[in-house]
Design an enzyme around this catalytic site. Structure first.
Site, PDB file in Angstrom:
ATOM      1  N   MET A 248      12.332  41.881  10.794  1.00 21.56           N
ATOM      2  CA  MET A 248      12.160  42.279   9.409  1.00 21.56           C
ATOM      3  C   MET A 248      13.478  41.990   8.718  1.00 21.56           C
ATOM      4  O   MET A 248      14.425  42.750   8.821  1.00 21.56           O
ATOM      5  CB  MET A 248      11.798  43.766   9.346  1.00 21.56           C
ATOM      6  CG  MET A 248      11.548  44.302   7.965  1.00 21.56           C
ATOM      7  SD  MET A 248       9.805  44.260   7.537  1.00 21.56           S
ATOM      8  CE  MET A 248       9.915  44.587   5.785  1.00 21.56           C
ATOM      9  N   ARG A 249      13.524  40.852   8.062  1.00 21.32           N
ATOM     10  CA  ARG A 249      14.789  40.410   7.482  1.00 21.32           C
ATOM     11  C   ARG A 249      15.251  41.382   6.403  1.00 21.32           C
ATOM     12  O   ARG A 249      14.516  41.699   5.487  1.00 21.32           O
ATOM     13  CB  ARG A 249      14.621  39.006   6.899  1.00 21.32           C
ATOM     14  CG  ARG A 249      15.900  38.298   6.579  1.00 21.32           C
ATOM     15  CD  ARG A 249      15.632  36.863   6.189  1.00 21.32           C
ATOM     16  NE  ARG A 249      15.397  35.998   7.354  1.00 21.32           N
ATOM     17  CZ  ARG A 249      14.828  34.783   7.268  1.00 21.32           C
ATOM     18  NH1 ARG A 249      14.422  34.329   6.120  1.00 21.32           N
ATOM     19  NH2 ARG A 249      14.674  34.061   8.345  1.00 21.32           N
TER      20      ARG A 249
ATOM     21  N   GLY B  22      -8.666  37.291  18.629  1.00 26.21           N
ATOM     22  CA  GLY B  22      -9.313  38.588  18.788  1.00 26.21           C
ATOM     23  C   GLY B  22      -8.381  39.784  18.804  1.00 26.21           C
ATOM     24  O   GLY B  22      -8.807  40.913  19.016  1.00 26.21           O
TER      25      GLY B  22
ATOM     26  N   GLU C 142       2.734 -10.410  -9.681  1.00 24.24           N
ATOM     27  CA  GLU C 142       1.706 -10.315  -8.659  1.00 24.24           C
ATOM     28  C   GLU C 142       0.322 -10.253  -9.295  1.00 24.24           C
ATOM     29  O   GLU C 142      -0.418 -11.216  -9.263  1.00 24.24           O
ATOM     30  CB  GLU C 142       1.974  -9.070  -7.818  1.00 24.24           C
ATOM     31  CG  GLU C 142       1.413  -9.172  -6.437  1.00 24.24           C
ATOM     32  CD  GLU C 142       2.147  -8.270  -5.464  1.00 24.24           C
ATOM     33  OE1 GLU C 142       3.082  -7.569  -5.865  1.00 24.24           O
ATOM     34  OE2 GLU C 142       1.770  -8.263  -4.287  1.00 24.24           O
TER      35      GLU C 142
ATOM     36  N   ARG D 207      24.312   4.649  -6.448  1.00 28.62           N
ATOM     37  CA  ARG D 207      25.692   4.287  -6.731  1.00 28.62           C
ATOM     38  C   ARG D 207      26.309   5.258  -7.731  1.00 28.62           C
ATOM     39  O   ARG D 207      25.781   5.456  -8.812  1.00 28.62           O
ATOM     40  CB  ARG D 207      25.750   2.858  -7.264  1.00 28.62           C
ATOM     41  CG  ARG D 207      27.130   2.270  -7.309  1.00 28.62           C
ATOM     42  CD  ARG D 207      27.075   0.808  -7.661  1.00 28.62           C
ATOM     43  NE  ARG D 207      26.650  -0.018  -6.512  1.00 28.62           N
ATOM     44  CZ  ARG D 207      26.270  -1.285  -6.631  1.00 28.62           C
ATOM     45  NH1 ARG D 207      26.223  -1.852  -7.802  1.00 28.62           N
ATOM     46  NH2 ARG D 207      25.911  -1.968  -5.569  1.00 28.62           N
TER      47      ARG D 207
ATOM     48  N   LYS E  60       4.163   1.279  -4.560  1.00 31.53           N
ATOM     49  CA  LYS E  60       5.256   0.767  -5.390  1.00 31.53           C
ATOM     50  C   LYS E  60       4.822   0.551  -6.836  1.00 31.53           C
ATOM     51  O   LYS E  60       5.521   0.949  -7.775  1.00 31.53           O
ATOM     52  CB  LYS E  60       5.780  -0.556  -4.829  1.00 31.53           C
ATOM     53  CG  LYS E  60       6.324  -0.464  -3.431  1.00 31.53           C
ATOM     54  CD  LYS E  60       6.942  -1.792  -3.006  1.00 31.53           C
ATOM     55  CE  LYS E  60       5.932  -2.912  -2.893  1.00 31.53           C
ATOM     56  NZ  LYS E  60       4.951  -2.740  -1.810  1.00 31.53           N
ATOM     57  N   THR E  61       3.671  -0.092  -6.998  1.00 33.10           N
ATOM     58  CA  THR E  61       3.211  -0.395  -8.355  1.00 33.10           C
ATOM     59  C   THR E  61       2.873   0.893  -9.111  1.00 33.10           C
ATOM     60  O   THR E  61       3.145   1.011 -10.310  1.00 33.10           O
ATOM     61  CB  THR E  61       1.994  -1.343  -8.310  1.00 33.10           C
ATOM     62  OG1 THR E  61       2.363  -2.518  -7.586  1.00 33.10           O
ATOM     63  CG2 THR E  61       1.566  -1.740  -9.706  1.00 33.10           C
TER      64      THR E  61
ATOM     65  N   GLY F 251       0.786  -1.229   0.000  1.00 31.42           N
ATOM     66  CA  GLY F 251       0.000   0.000   0.000  1.00 31.42           C
ATOM     67  C   GLY F 251       0.814   1.273   0.000  1.00 31.42           C
ATOM     68  O   GLY F 251       0.276   2.359   0.140  1.00 31.42           O
TER      69      GLY F 251
ATOM     70  N   GLU G 138     -10.086  28.948   8.935  1.00 31.09           N
ATOM     71  CA  GLU G 138     -10.763  29.053  10.229  1.00 31.09           C
ATOM     72  C   GLU G 138     -12.191  29.515  10.089  1.00 31.09           C
ATOM     73  O   GLU G 138     -13.066  29.011  10.772  1.00 31.09           O
ATOM     74  CB  GLU G 138      -9.992  30.021  11.134  1.00 31.09           C
ATOM     75  CG  GLU G 138      -8.733  29.402  11.677  1.00 31.09           C
ATOM     76  CD  GLU G 138      -8.151  30.180  12.831  1.00 31.09           C
ATOM     77  OE1 GLU G 138      -8.539  31.350  13.025  1.00 31.09           O
ATOM     78  OE2 GLU G 138      -7.295  29.616  13.535  1.00 31.09           O
TER      79      GLU G 138
END
Lengths: 496, 101
Positions: free
Chosen positions: A454-455, A287, A71, A221, A46-47, A43, A314
């Site tokens: 405030m960058r 608020g 399979e 690899r 993979k397939t 599940g 929200e």
């Protein structure tokens, strides 16, 4: 020939898997002519991953594929994969895809003594030659091993032989393998040690009652890859989509272009407005005026001819529109003019990676200049810590990459000040932080605002009282006595 | 081997091999010994998968050597070692060569 030429590593040609963002993790795709094992619990997808690898080759590059199934029967696979938008039946009929059906059949079988899998190899090579395949999938090895359960050593030897033969013909091989647990042995029969140049792990973990799917490159690899788990999601009509992590490209260009916050006084406090391509966090207790700041931000942009997108997690559309009207902002008129789009979603309706895809979809469709998210705290309820952090990283990097000004809100639990769980994550990832707090002055409770961070810019350091009326927010003078707005101990977490 | 007589059942088995490997050689030798032990009315057809991959595909054979009776439902198969003739004969319920005749 100089000696240095001998040691030059050949650059491995890459084969795109079609799993968006995963190819980035492995420097463009899986190396051509190599074998990759994709391990995962039942599940884990993979397939789907394997089929996507073939489908992408056929539909995007005209590279035919061979699907060796141990399979499910080919007809089942064709039916199951229809939902992802892959028409395997048509491709098979048109000669772009061939199946080697090694699915379990009803027969009585006795296995004694020495045998090999030359039959299987011959069938695969025959299929490869028939459609002139470039990609081969073997799904799944566990089933093959279980068929000859008594002879694991023969199986390893034979698998190695098959793999080598396929690689010799220049095929890119993808094999799936079963795992028993999400964080145990790499694969059940430890076949990756014998056959795989590369190992990729798909996970499907239950965390806090939510499924979390990830992909991880364990081994590549001869080449580099990005380490760690990246979140993935399954999308109908598309297959597996990996969510890119911004850690891949943190080198976003930051612009010095300023955009309005929607409030002139706040713009002044920020040294001329927010930066475009930046994400601002508005943090405050319930608020304190977070949604008001969001409304100002959207209206301020629309007023200057920008397009604005609001994602509400929200409140309902009705509530948001009513709030805005109360502050003198007409959302309905803005939407009618196609300048604003308000989308309200239940946080619990989908997983965070899916939320992220929804946001990306909306941004690509609506092409906004600014985006507001109200609130991150609501989204944080959906996912555990790691998932939320990944979501935030992806979201902020996505916003910046698209040259959008972003505003997010976060609800702090304490009314007076201080700590919020999400802020620990958010504060380091956002460029600017605006704090909204209640402050007690003698007998009255007032609201206050401060630009905490405030960058890349100077900003006002003082704390300002504000009032709210039918026209919106009015910032006043600094309060008489500065209260401890951060609350005890909160300075540490937010000071970064 | 003729289909002439009507009162005897006729067995048609397939021996799947892949090219000229030592394993295939061994299987062929074992086939010869089996035929000696078997009564009339049994044919063991050799299928070289390298020459006829479609036949292996249709039969769903992946391992070699495989001796298969496809006429049965479900089919019966022995994969690997065919040297124990008695076992093979019993598994497929084949007629033995009668020693008295």
């Amino acid at each position: 020939m100089s000696p240095s030429e001998d040691v030059l590593e050949p650059v491995l040609e890459r084969v795109q898997t079609g799993v968006e963002a995963f190819d980035d993790l492995v420097m463009g795709g899986l190396p051509r002519g190599r074998a990759t094992v994709v391990g995962g619990t039942p599940g884990s997808g993979k397939t789907v991953f394997a089929t996507q690898f073939l489908a992408h080759g056929i539909s995007k590059f005209g590279e035919a594929g061979v699907f060796v199934t141990f399979e499910e029967e080919p007809a089942e696979i064709e039916a199951n994969m229809q939902g992802f938008g892959w028409d395997l039946t048509r491709w098979r009929e048109e000669g772009h895809l061939a199946f080697v059906d090694a699915s379990p059949r009803d027969h009585e079988e006795l296995v004694i003594g020495e045998f090999d899998l030359s039959g299987l190899l011959a069938r695969i090579l025959h299929a490869v030659e028939t459609v002139q395949a470039k990609r081969v999938v073997l799904d799944s090895l566990a089933q093959l091993f279980d068929h000859f359960i008594a002879d694991p050593n023969v199986m390893r030897r034979e698998l190695f032989r098959i793999c080598s033969a396929l690689k010799r013909t220049g095929l890119t091989v993808l094999m799936t393998a079963e795992r028993n647990s999400e964080y145990g042995d790499i694969t059940r029969h430890r076949m990756e040690e014998f056959v795989a140049d590369n190992v990729v792990i798909l996970r499907n973990v239950l965390e806090r009652e939510k499924r979390r799917r990830t992909i991880e490159v364990l081994k590549m690899r001869g080449s580099h890859h990005v380490e760690g788990e990246a979140p993935i999601t399954m999308v109908s009509g598309r297959g597996i989509v990996a969510v890119p992590l911004s850690s891949l490209r943190l080198e976003q260009e930051s612009s010095t272009k300023r955009v309005t916050s929607g409030n002139d006084t706040l713009d002044q406090m920020c040294g001329g407005g927010f930066f475009r391509d930046s994400v601002t966090l508005v943090s405050g207790a319930t608020g304190t005026g977070k949604t008001l700041l969001v409304t100002n931000f959207l209206a301020g942009g629309v007023k200057r001819g920008e397009r604005a997108l609001l994602l509400g997690y929200e409140e309902s559309r009705g509530q948001l529109f009513r709030n805005a009207r109360g502050w003198g902002v007409d959302f309905a008129a803005m939407e009618a003019a196609d300048k604003l789009k308000v989308v309200c979603l239940y946080p619990e309706a989908q997983s965070l990676p899916d939320h992220l895809l929804t946001i990306r979809g909306l941004v690509e469709e609506f092409r906004p200049d600014r985006i507001a998210i109200d609130s991150l705290s609501a989204l944080e309820r959906v996912a555990p810590d790691v998932g939320f952090r990944e979501f935030l990283i992806s979201l902020t990097s996505f916003i910046k990459k698209h040259e959008i000004a972003g505003l997010c809100t976060s609800t702090s639990k304490s009314l007076i000040g201080g700590e919020s769980v999400s802020e620990q994550h958010i504060s380091t990832l956002t460029d600017s932080i605006v704090l909204l707090r209640y402050i007690q002055e003698q007998e009255t409770m007032n609201r206050g605002l401060m630009v905490l961070k405030m960058r890349g810019s100077e900003h006002a350091k003082q704390f300002r009282r504000f009032t709210i009326d039918g026209q919106g927010m009015h910032l006043g003078a600094a309060p008489d006595a500065a209260p401890d707005i951060l609350g005890p101990g909160a300075g540490d977490e937010l000071s970064s | 081997m003729s289909r002439g007589s009507t009162d005897r059942p006729f067995f048609h088995l397939h021996l799947f091999i892949a090219g000229e490997t030592p394993g295939a050689e061994r299987a062929l030798a074992q086939r010869a010994r089996l035929i000696e032990a078997l009564g009339p009315g049994v044919a063991i057809e050799i299928v070289d998968i390298l020459q006829s991959p479609a036949k292996a595909e249709a039969a769903g054979v992946i391992a070699t050597p495989t001796l298969s009776d496809e006429s049965r439902t479900p089919p019966r198969r022995i994969v690997g070692d065919l040297s124990d003739a008695a076992k093979v004969i019993e598994f497929f319920s084949l007629p033995r060569r009668s020693t008295s005749a």
